[in-house]
Scaffold this motif. Structure first.
Motif, PDB file in Angstrom:
ATOM      1  N   MET A   1       0.964  -1.240  -0.156  1.00  0.00           N
ATOM      2  CA  MET A   1      -0.144  -0.011   0.113  1.00  0.00           C
ATOM      3  C   MET A   1       0.745   1.357  -0.249  1.00  0.00           C
ATOM      4  SD  MET A   1      -3.343  -0.527   2.154  1.00  0.00           S
ATOM      5  CE  MET A   1      -3.362  -2.125   3.114  1.00  0.00           C
ATOM      6  N   ILE A   2       0.439   2.320  -0.627  1.00  0.00           N
ATOM      7  CA  ILE A   2       1.032   3.406  -0.565  1.00  0.00           C
ATOM      8  C   ILE A   2       0.768   4.246   0.430  1.00  0.00           C
ATOM      9  CG2 ILE A   2       1.668   5.490  -2.111  1.00  0.00           C
ATOM     10  CD1 ILE A   2       0.020   3.916  -4.368  1.00  0.00           C
ATOM     11  N   ASN A   3       1.861   4.823   1.236  1.00  0.00           N
ATOM     12  CA  ASN A   3       1.610   5.979   2.195  1.00  0.00           C
ATOM     13  C   ASN A   3       1.553   7.362   1.912  1.00  0.00           C
ATOM     14  OD1 ASN A   3       1.563   6.656   4.940  1.00  0.00           O
ATOM     15  ND2 ASN A   3       3.786   7.045   5.004  1.00  0.00           N
ATOM     16  N   LYS A   4       0.687   7.572   1.363  1.00  0.00           N
ATOM     17  CA  LYS A   4       0.443   9.020   0.967  1.00  0.00           C
ATOM     18  C   LYS A   4      -0.643   9.686   1.760  1.00  0.00           C
ATOM     19  CE  LYS A   4      -0.516  11.693  -3.231  1.00  0.00           C
ATOM     20  NZ  LYS A   4      -2.051  12.359  -2.779  1.00  0.00           N
ATOM     21  N   LEU A   5      -0.309  10.724   2.353  1.00  0.00           N
ATOM     22  CA  LEU A   5      -0.973  11.415   3.074  1.00  0.00           C
ATOM     23  C   LEU A   5      -2.449  12.213   2.402  1.00  0.00           C
ATOM     24  CD1 LEU A   5       1.286  12.908   6.092  1.00  0.00           C
ATOM     25  CD2 LEU A   5      -0.197  10.662   6.110  1.00  0.00           C
ATOM     26  N   PRO A   6      -3.514  12.040   2.896  1.00  0.00           N
ATOM     27  CA  PRO A   6      -4.624  12.693   2.109  1.00  0.00           C
ATOM     28  C   PRO A   6      -4.145  14.171   1.710  1.00  0.00           C
ATOM     29  CG  PRO A   6      -5.504  11.720   4.025  1.00  0.00           C
ATOM     30  CD  PRO A   6      -3.760  11.617   4.272  1.00  0.00           C
ATOM     31  N   ASN A   7      -4.930  14.719   0.684  1.00  0.00           N
ATOM     32  CA  ASN A   7      -4.761  15.954   0.372  1.00  0.00           C
ATOM     33  C   ASN A   7      -5.335  17.004   1.322  1.00  0.00           C
ATOM     34  OD1 ASN A   7      -3.597  15.298  -2.247  1.00  0.00           O
ATOM     35  ND2 ASN A   7      -5.710  15.406  -3.027  1.00  0.00           N
ATOM     36  N   GLY A   8      -4.593  18.108   1.323  1.00  0.00           N
ATOM     37  CA  GLY A   8      -4.919  19.188   2.248  1.00  0.00           C
ATOM     38  C   GLY A   8      -4.845  20.604   1.573  1.00  0.00           C
ATOM     39  N   PRO A   9      -4.746  21.661   2.292  1.00  0.00           N
ATOM     40  CA  PRO A   9      -4.722  23.022   1.742  1.00  0.00           C
ATOM     41  C   PRO A   9      -2.869  22.985   1.381  1.00  0.00           C
ATOM     42  CG  PRO A   9      -5.067  23.106   4.299  1.00  0.00           C
ATOM     43  CD  PRO A   9      -5.277  21.890   3.766  1.00  0.00           C
ATOM     44  N   SER A  10      -2.582  23.901   0.529  1.00  0.00           N
ATOM     45  CA  SER A  10      -1.280  24.056   0.295  1.00  0.00           C
ATOM     46  C   SER A  10      -0.569  25.369   0.673  1.00  0.00           C
ATOM     47  CB  SER A  10      -1.139  24.030  -1.289  1.00  0.00           C
ATOM     48  OG  SER A  10      -2.014  24.931  -1.862  1.00  0.00           O
ATOM     49  N   HIS A  11      -1.434  26.163   1.705  1.00  0.00           N
ATOM     50  CA  HIS A  11      -0.802  27.247   2.208  1.00  0.00           C
ATOM     51  C   HIS A  11       0.607  27.166   2.876  1.00  0.00           C
ATOM     52  CE1 HIS A  11      -5.522  27.751   2.956  1.00  0.00           C
ATOM     53  NE2 HIS A  11      -5.118  28.398   2.024  1.00  0.00           N
ATOM     54  N   PRO A  12       1.150  27.972   3.280  1.00  0.00           N
ATOM     55  CA  PRO A  12       2.474  27.836   3.886  1.00  0.00           C
ATOM     56  C   PRO A  12       2.279  27.371   5.249  1.00  0.00           C
ATOM     57  CG  PRO A  12       2.500  30.017   2.715  1.00  0.00           C
ATOM     58  CD  PRO A  12       1.075  29.433   2.421  1.00  0.00           C
ATOM     59  N   ALA A  13       3.126  26.787   5.748  1.00  0.00           N
ATOM     60  CA  ALA A  13       2.979  26.019   7.259  1.00  0.00           C
ATOM     61  C   ALA A  13       2.893  27.342   8.215  1.00  0.00           C
ATOM     62  CB  ALA A  13       4.183  25.167   7.675  1.00  0.00           C
ATOM     63  N   TRP A  14       3.501  28.631   7.896  1.00  0.00           N
ATOM     64  CA  TRP A  14       3.181  29.450   8.973  1.00  0.00           C
ATOM     65  C   TRP A  14       1.947  29.979   8.875  1.00  0.00           C
ATOM     66  CZ3 TRP A  14       1.917  34.205   6.972  1.00  0.00           C
ATOM     67  CH2 TRP A  14       2.396  34.413   5.566  1.00  0.00           C
ATOM     68  N   TRP A  15       1.321  30.091   7.606  1.00  0.00           N
ATOM     69  CA  TRP A  15       0.031  30.615   7.355  1.00  0.00           C
ATOM     70  C   TRP A  15      -1.264  29.592   8.193  1.00  0.00           C
ATOM     71  CZ3 TRP A  15      -2.469  34.802   6.949  1.00  0.00           C
ATOM     72  CH2 TRP A  15      -3.739  34.890   6.663  1.00  0.00           C
ATOM     73  N   GLN A  16      -0.641  28.552   7.904  1.00  0.00           N
ATOM     74  CA  GLN A  16      -1.910  27.372   8.654  1.00  0.00           C
ATOM     75  C   GLN A  16      -1.823  27.600  10.182  1.00  0.00           C
ATOM     76  OE1 GLN A  16      -2.033  23.477   6.913  1.00  0.00           O
ATOM     77  NE2 GLN A  16      -1.191  24.067   4.883  1.00  0.00           N
ATOM     78  N   LEU A  17      -0.602  28.063  10.622  1.00  0.00           N
ATOM     79  CA  LEU A  17      -0.334  28.115  12.040  1.00  0.00           C
ATOM     80  C   LEU A  17      -1.270  29.221  12.734  1.00  0.00           C
ATOM     81  CD1 LEU A  17       0.729  27.407  14.760  1.00  0.00           C
ATOM     82  CD2 LEU A  17       2.826  28.930  14.303  1.00  0.00           C
ATOM     83  N   SER A  34     -13.357  21.927   0.854  1.00  0.00           N
ATOM     84  CA  SER A  34     -12.447  21.952  -0.310  1.00  0.00           C
ATOM     85  C   SER A  34     -11.985  20.249  -0.343  1.00  0.00           C
ATOM     86  CB  SER A  34     -11.270  22.686  -0.091  1.00  0.00           C
ATOM     87  OG  SER A  34     -11.605  23.823  -0.115  1.00  0.00           O
ATOM     88  N   TYR A  35     -11.634  19.726   0.664  1.00  0.00           N
ATOM     89  CA  TYR A  35     -10.893  18.526   0.725  1.00  0.00           C
ATOM     90  C   TYR A  35     -11.901  17.133   1.247  1.00  0.00           C
ATOM     91  CZ  TYR A  35      -7.197  21.589  -0.321  1.00  0.00           C
ATOM     92  OH  TYR A  35      -6.457  22.694  -0.887  1.00  0.00           O
ATOM     93  N   GLY A  36     -12.895  17.452   1.705  1.00  0.00           N
ATOM     94  CA  GLY A  36     -13.777  16.296   2.191  1.00  0.00           C
ATOM     95  C   GLY A  36     -13.473  15.892   3.708  1.00  0.00           C
ATOM     96  N   ASP A  37     -13.811  14.469   4.064  1.00  0.00           N
ATOM     97  CA  ASP A  37     -13.851  14.227   5.511  1.00  0.00           C
ATOM     98  C   ASP A  37     -12.627  13.927   5.942  1.00  0.00           C
ATOM     99  OD1 ASP A  37     -16.896  14.520   5.787  1.00  0.00           O
ATOM    100  OD2 ASP A  37     -17.104  12.506   4.786  1.00  0.00           O
ATOM    101  N   VAL A  38     -11.730  13.849   5.166  1.00  0.00           N
ATOM    102  CA  VAL A  38     -10.225  13.280   5.770  1.00  0.00           C
ATOM    103  C   VAL A  38      -9.180  14.165   4.983  1.00  0.00           C
ATOM    104  CG1 VAL A  38      -8.585  11.475   6.143  1.00  0.00           C
ATOM    105  CG2 VAL A  38     -11.102  11.005   6.019  1.00  0.00           C
ATOM    106  N   PHE A  39      -8.391  15.054   5.680  1.00  0.00           N
ATOM    107  CA  PHE A  39      -7.546  15.786   4.836  1.00  0.00           C
ATOM    108  C   PHE A  39      -6.180  16.236   5.708  1.00  0.00           C
ATOM    109  CE2 PHE A  39     -10.837  18.361   6.802  1.00  0.00           C
ATOM    110  CZ  PHE A  39     -10.181  19.578   7.560  1.00  0.00           C
TER     111      PHE A  39
END
Ligand code: HEM
Length: 456
Positions: A1-17, A34-39
């Motif tokens: 299986m591929i360990n790829k984390l689900p999609n999520g916002p691409s904002h810079p990490a400091w902005w997400q903080l 935008s990304y559904g129940d798991v992101f």
């Protein structure tokens, strides 16, 4: 299986903080759209966070064996508040042992002995209010809940130490009581003691004073003949682990601090939201008063079982959860959740906010409708304001009893109105999220007439 984390916002990490500290509710809602129940969120300073906002995912995580996750080490952010030995920071066997030691006084049957005391405290505090006085719900509710937890933890309500510790806890919490001030919990470089004129210095000063008072209390108890009290400190001091060891002073103080902080601020916040919603909805107020008037001769424990009062409290906890998420769960082995494959060391975040606001579960989720809890029973994965599994809130029975009895005592006797008609938004205050402005209320007049109408 591929360990790829689900999609999520691409904002810079400091902005997400910044978005997270500023308004995690709106940020999560925006991402879920935008990304559904798991992101996946990528917030500066923490590993990627996989957010789960669906009851199926909640069930798949909370129904697993506790040893599949670490939780305590994900709570490092509260370490400066509660100390290294706190229950919330422990994992594995140590967590299991400490929880076993702390749990008995919080069992429903032991908590019941506090029912009369909770009503007395609520009445004493309300008796101090003057006709026409503006009161801030969160402030006065904190007074009540702090008094209750001090009694539960120490079994005292008098004495010099008690009078010193009360304002110090309030002052310490005030230092983290805004998004800006609470930043130092998230940003380690702000945790420098540059004196009491900056929040961290003042916070540390209050904390040191509280620890000194706790140490004095422990010393005094140790010097007295061993007497088995039923308060938590007595029980903690006499408890022994499997090897026959008792808790040392550092451990005792950190657990006491944890209970004092966890045990009053969250309940006070929920009570403030409860007053806000009840007073904003006159039909709810009327229905609640009808139920309370009809039951006015019942004992406190019977009052706590009233169905509409229960539905009102449940709806408050649904609509205004204490945080947007429960404690993060860190996987210890690879696992699959909602069709996603995760390696060990993945941080899973169950969002109580997203699940409680899902329109497929809760019709018109933004509306305050206590009736929904009379019409339907929700599963522990659809409704989990106190978390779940082996980390479920230790104080759930106390918080539930306290909310109901404080509301019943005040609503049935006094007349309160909201000081402003504006809607109140949630705001980060320290580690929890509470109403902006604390909900100003006007204490209008004593309610003298009790109707004796039947509920039918
Ligand atoms: C309405 C009030 C309260 C709410 C909404 C609340 C909510 C929560 C939540 C969501 C958790 C995390 C559970 C998880 O991740 O599964 C928690 C943990 C905890 N709560 Fe509460 N709580 C409240 C009142 C209290 C009270 C009165 C106490 C009393 C001492 C308390 C003590 C604790 C402790 C010690 C933990 C950590 C448990 C552990 O790690 O094993 N809480 N609470």
């Amino acid at each position: 299986m591929i360990n790829k984390l689900p999609n999520g916002p691409s904002h810079p990490a400091w902005w997400q903080l910044i978005c997270w500290i500023q308004d995690s509710f709106s940020y999560l809602k925006e991402c879920a759209k935008s990304y559904g129940d798991v992101f996946t969120l990528r917030i500066k300073g923490v590993p990627p966070l996989v957010v789960i906002g669906h009851p199926l995912g909640v069930k798949e995580v909370l129904s697993q064996e506790p040893n599949k996750f670490d939780v305590g080490r994900s709570n490092y952010i509260v370490r400066p508040l509660v100390g290294d030995n706190s229950l919330v920071l422990c994992d594995g066997k140590r967590h299991q042992q400490e929880r076993k030691m702390l749990m008995p006084p919080f069992h429903r049957q032991n908590i019941q002995s506090y029912a009369k005391f909770i009503c007395e405290i609520a009445n004493q505090v309300a008796d101090r209010w003057q006709e026409g006085q503006k009161i801030i719900a969160r402030k006065v509710m904190r007074e009540i809940t702090l008094e209750v937890i001090l009694q539960v933890v120490f079994g005292i309500s008098q004495g010099e130490r008690y009078y010193k510790i009360k304002p110090l806890i309030g002052e310490m919490l005030d230092e983290i009581d805004s998004p800006l001030r609470s930043s130092f919990l998230f940003l380690k470089f702000l945790q420098r003691d540059w004196g009491t004129w900056i929040p961290w210095g003042k916070f540390k000063y209050c904390q040191t004073q509280i620890y000194k008072l706790l140490q004095d209390e422990i010393n005094e108890r140790r010097s007295l003949p061993l007497e088995k009290g039923c308060d938590i400190l007595s029980l903690m001091m006499s408890a022994r682990d499997e090897a026959g060891e008792s808790m040392n002073d550092a451990e005792l103080k950190d657990q006491l601090m944890t209970l004092l902080l966890a045990g009053h601020d969250s309940t006070a916040t929920m009570l403030s939201w409860a007053f806000y919603e009840i007073l904003k909805h006159p039909t709810v107020l009327e229905k609640l008063r009808e139920e309370l008037d009809f039951s006015k001769n019942l004992a406190p424990l019977e009052i706590a079982k009233l169905p509409y009062l229960n539905a009102v409290c449940q709806e408050v906890l649904r609509l205004h959860p204490i945080g947007s998420i429960i404690f993060p769960r860190i996987t210890k082995t690879p696992m699959e959740i909602m069709g996603h494959y995760f390696e060990a060391e993945t941080w899973l975040i169950l969002s109580v906010y997203l699940v409680h606001h899902k329109k497929e579960l809760y019709l018109e989720p933004e509306k305050f409708k206590p009736e929904r809890f009379l019409e339907k029973k929700y599963s522990p994965y659809e409704y989990f304001p106190f978390g779940g599994g082996n980390r479920k809130c230790l104080g759930v029975a106390l918080a539930d009893l306290e909310m109901k009895l404080v509301l019943a005592s005040i609503i049935s006797k006094f007349e309160l109105t909201l000081a402003s008609k504006k809607s109140v938004k949630p705001q980060r205050r320290g580690i929890s999220i509470s109403p902006t402005g604390g909900i100003p209320l006007i204490f209008q007049r004593q309610r003298k007439i009790f109707s004796n109408k039947s509920l039918d």
